[in-house]
Design an enzyme around this catalytic site. Structure first.
Site, short mmCIF file in Angstrom:
data_model
loop_
_atom_site.label_atom_id
_atom_site.label_comp_id
_atom_site.label_asym_id
_atom_site.label_seq_id
_atom_site.Cartn_x
_atom_site.Cartn_y
_atom_site.Cartn_z
N TYR A 78 3.51 -0.62 5.39
CA TYR A 78 3.96 -1.87 6.01
C TYR A 78 3.09 -3.09 5.69
CZ TYR A 78 5.52 2.16 8.75
OH TYR A 78 5.97 3.40 9.13
N HIS A 79 2.63 -3.20 4.45
CA HIS A 79 1.75 -4.31 4.09
C HIS A 79 2.22 -5.06 2.84
CE1 HIS A 79 -1.58 -1.71 6.15
NE2 HIS A 79 -0.87 -2.37 7.04
N PRO A 80 3.48 -5.50 2.77
CA PRO A 80 3.93 -6.23 1.57
C PRO A 80 3.33 -7.64 1.52
CG PRO A 80 5.65 -6.24 3.23
CD PRO A 80 4.56 -5.35 3.77
N HIS B 227 0.84 -1.20 0.00
CA HIS B 227 0.00 0.00 0.00
C HIS B 227 0.88 1.25 0.00
CE1 HIS B 227 -3.30 -2.55 2.08
NE2 HIS B 227 -3.60 -2.42 0.80
#
Length: 567
Positions: free
Chosen positions: A468-470, A295
């Site tokens: 922080y959403h890989p 994101h």
């Protein structure tokens, strides 16, 4: 410790804790979990505000950097990842979000049988112990505690009032009948303390289950194969390299950045790239490390005139002494803050089927992932694009397992993502300029000079980074670029499964910790071959769910009409 186990779980993060904890419920199975970091049970982890010391540093954190991002003017981005039992659930903002039902129906439409919303909802409920909600959407018997915030911050009411003034809807449950709206997040806390995946699924069983072995400070270097079957792992611990053997399966749960790295180090991945680094290509699987999605996120930052916000000042320091005493006494107050206390899911265009942006309203001034401090007090608001079209990659820098992977999120590689963020910027600014918040703001730190669309694009390129959403680098599917099948088994080999965010075929519309825990709960049943749940077809039009009353919730907000015109 023993050198042979039924299951070896690589990675003690959200997925790994669930797998190790659940599989070891069977006393006839031996399970070993391997974590490169520490135990994840110290004061810094358990105290929610301790995140401010971990996220910007290497404390319990891999603290990766990205490759230079062309879409961000050549800047290098930052990718914090948890390095401790609990993984990123031990250092994150604890926001409990599942995503939109259409995300999972989309997975199933891509050919991933068993991953539609009605299939996965029971696993969300199975994992959850919700302190307030008790309805068809929520569970109360799971190990993962989900709670209302205990800060009592008056900015909760001010934030919701600003939403109404801006013509935006309110919601009391982002994980209920509908996601859209502005509200206050529920968090993975129990009685005011962080409730990581390790505290929920693993730590309570250490020393109590003879069949469960958990090794910390143990970095896995490669997977060991006998032909096409995974038979163990090579692990470095306290300076010694050993090989641990497995009877049934190796389960990779090292996350979207390090699971593909470990596969490639073990010879599974794009053959030409591996051979270029001197790695024997055991299996040419070109999708390993591809399809990275994250994101893109922009943060508005403001100075504020209230010590109800976090900050550095004499008055704020004196208040923190009182708050520390309150936390010790009651486990309430500012030290229970996750910082991102409020948020929302909004549509930048009314014709969209699901919200396309998410907000995180922060009771502090955030600059460069908290790596840059400012004196005084402040507020911030993140806005991120939920379903970016850009696709990045994770590749190897070298054949050395101790080198960090090369991470390229490719932010704004698709120009449409930038235009969607322009719309999200305008909508978020409208909210933050509403009177209920504007009266507390003394200075716009980063966007005071920004007025035109071109200026918005410029500031987005200058200040956007990850939230922080890989995910997605070992995605499930049936096509040539899929890495795992819908049973989460690595294609082309035996005895090897992946259970973390890397298997997501597309990025879900929200924070990724709860979905990763759901994936692991479902994986437990896939591994055992026995379902603990039944799919529950769900009708969003059914009666309103029962909820316990919440002091800060305004019931009349349910009737507010959303207006989505962009200012």
């Amino acid at each position: 410790m023993s050198q042979v186990f039924d299951y070896i779980v690589v990675g003690g993060g959200s997925g790994g804790c669930v797998i190790a904890g659940r599989l070891s419920e069977d006393p006839n199975l031996t399970v070993c979990a391997l974590e490169a970091g520490g135990r994840g049970d110290g004061t810094l982890v358990n105290t929610p505000t301790g995140a401010v010391a971990m996220m910007p540093t290497r404390i319990n954190n891999w603290a990766f950097d990205t490759a230079p991002q062309a879409g961000l003017g050549g800047r290098t981005g930052y990718q914090p990842r948890g390095k401790t039992l609990g993984g990123s659930s031990a250092i994150n903002a604890m926001v409990y979000i599942r995503g939109h039902r259409s995300d999972y129906d989309g997975w199933a439409a891509l050919g991933n049988e068993g991953w539609a919303w009605d299939d996965v909802l029971p696993y969300f409920r199975l994992s959850e112990h919700n302190e307030r909600f008790d309805d068809a959407w929520h569970g109360r018997d799971g190990p993962l505690w989900v709670s209302d915030l205990r800060t009592g911050n008056p900015f909760h009411a001010r934030y919701r009032e600003a939403a109404l003034q801006a013509g935006l809807p309110l919601t009391d449950d982002f994980n209920g009948a509908q996601q859209e709206g502005i509200g206050i997040y529920q968090v993975t806390q129990k009685h005011g303390e962080r409730w990581s995946a390790a505290r929920a699924y693993l730590l309570p069983h250490l020393g109590r289950r003879d069949n469960l072995t958990v090794e910390t400070h143990a970095q896995v270097l490669r997977i060991v194969f006998d032909g096409t079957r995974a038979v163990g792992v090579e692990v470095k611990q306290h300076g010694e390299v050993r090989t641990l053997r497995v009877r049934r399966e190796v389960v990779l749960a090292a996350g979207a950045l390090q699971t593909p790295q470990l596969l490639m180090l073990s010879g599974i991945g794009p053959a030409r790239e591996l051979e270029r680094l001197g790695i024997h290509a055991r299996l040419d699987l070109p999708g390993v490390g591809r399809n990275l999605q994250d994101h893109p996120d922009f943060i508005f930052g403001y100075r504020a005139r209230s010590t109800d916000t976090m900050g550095v000042s004499l008055r704020g320091g004196l208040r923190m002494l009182l708050e520390l005493a309150r936390f010790r006494r009651e486990r309430r107050g500012m030290l229970t803050s996750n910082f991102a206390e409020g948020g929302g899911f909004l549509k930048t265009r009314p014709e969209l089927d699901a919200p396309d942006i998410q907000l995180h309203f922060v009771v502090a001034l955030v600059d460069d992932h908290a790596r840059r401090f400012h004196l005084g007090h402040g507020l911030s608001c993140h806005v991120c694009l939920l379903r970016p079209r850009s696709r990045g990659s994770v590749t190897l820098r070298s054949a050395n397992p101790l080198d960090a992977p090369r991470i390229d999120p490719a932010f704004f590689a698709d120009a449409r993502d930038l235009e969607d963020m322009v719309a999200g910027f305008k909508l978020t600014r409208r909210l933050m300029q509403a009177p209920a918040l504007a009266r507390w703001i003394t200075r716009d730190m980063f966007t005071a000079h920004v007025n035109t669309d071109d200026q918005i694009r410029d500031v987005l390129r200058q200040r956007t980074d990850t939230v922080y959403h890989p995910v997605g680098t070992c995605r499930m599917g049936h096509d040539a670029l899929a890495v795992v099948d819908p049973q989460l088994r690595v294609r082309g080999v035996q005895g090897l499964r992946i259970v973390d965010a890397s298997v997501m075929p597309t990025l879900i519309g929200g924070n990724t910790n709860a979905p990763t825990i759901m994936i692991a709960e479902k994986a437990v049943d896939l591994i055992r071959g026995v379902s603990r749940v039944a799919a529950q077809p769900h009708n969003d039009a059914q009666a309103e769910p029962h909820v316990e009353p919440h002091a800060n919730y305004a019931p009349q907000a349910r009737t507010v009409e959303a207006r989505h015109a962009i200012a």
